[in-house]
Design an enzyme around this catalytic site. Sequence first.
Site, PDB file in Angstrom:
ATOM      1  N   ILE A   1      49.535  77.320  -2.076  1.00  0.00           N
ATOM      2  CA  ILE A   1      50.948  76.942  -2.038  1.00  0.00           C
ATOM      3  C   ILE A   1      51.612  77.488  -0.778  1.00  0.00           C
ATOM      4  O   ILE A   1      52.418  76.807  -0.139  1.00  0.00           O
ATOM      5  CB  ILE A   1      51.689  77.458  -3.296  1.00  0.00           C
ATOM      6  CG1 ILE A   1      51.109  76.813  -4.549  1.00  0.00           C
ATOM      7  CG2 ILE A   1      53.188  77.171  -3.190  1.00  0.00           C
ATOM      8  CD1 ILE A   1      51.583  77.443  -5.845  1.00  0.00           C
ATOM      9  N   CYS A   2      51.249  78.697  -0.403  1.00  0.00           N
ATOM     10  CA  CYS A   2      51.899  79.389   0.714  1.00  0.00           C
ATOM     11  C   CYS A   2      51.933  78.573   2.005  1.00  0.00           C
ATOM     12  O   CYS A   2      52.995  78.465   2.633  1.00  0.00           O
ATOM     13  CB  CYS A   2      51.254  80.744   0.952  1.00  0.00           C
ATOM     14  SG  CYS A   2      51.352  81.848  -0.474  1.00  0.00           S
ATOM     15  N   PRO A   3      50.825  77.966   2.440  1.00  0.00           N
ATOM     16  CA  PRO A   3      50.905  77.248   3.715  1.00  0.00           C
ATOM     17  C   PRO A   3      51.823  76.030   3.661  1.00  0.00           C
ATOM     18  O   PRO A   3      52.396  75.649   4.679  1.00  0.00           O
ATOM     19  CB  PRO A   3      49.459  76.844   4.013  1.00  0.00           C
ATOM     20  CG  PRO A   3      48.755  76.878   2.702  1.00  0.00           C
ATOM     21  CD  PRO A   3      49.453  77.946   1.901  1.00  0.00           C
TER      22      PRO A   3
END
Length: 184
Positions: free
Chosen positions: A50-52
């Site tokens: 999810i972070c990128p």
Amino acid sequence: MLTVGDKLPNFSVKATVSLEKGKEFTTITQDSYKGKWIILFAWPKDFTFICPTEIAEFGKKNKDFGDRDAVVLGLSTDSEFVHHAWRTHHPDLKALPFPMLADMKHELCNALGILHKEEGVALRATFIIDPTGVIRHVSVNDLSVGRNVSEVVRTLDAFQTDELCPCNWQKGEETLTKKLAKAG
């Protein structure tokens, strides 16, 4: 957790700012962007899923924030070297236009109150900090749900009017302050 009206705490962390040899890293403090609006957002871990998507979206919207005299600062508990490796190997992160802060000692995340109690990583927190260093907005998501970067831009726009803004207000629309003035 720090909240609206609190001051951004003092901090000094290494940050990844470039992939250019010899210019990869710098130190960022609470005073590095004095007099600017700051969008400080945290993510749990580098090299995740999810972070990128969030980081890339903040990168795409960086010009929108810059047009509003705001700087974007990304933050996780990974090292500046891990940030650098991730940027090097992830196509959506190679050209990020904002610093990736490395809070390896967890000092800033602890001061902000955004460490996940079990995992020991940053929650998906977003802070809008005004030019005087006062937190004007905080939102926090659990680890499994990404945030809406367009909503961060909209919220910043609303704060910068210094007027009453209704639900779903968009830049260019009339504020409640102006409607009330017309009615009075």
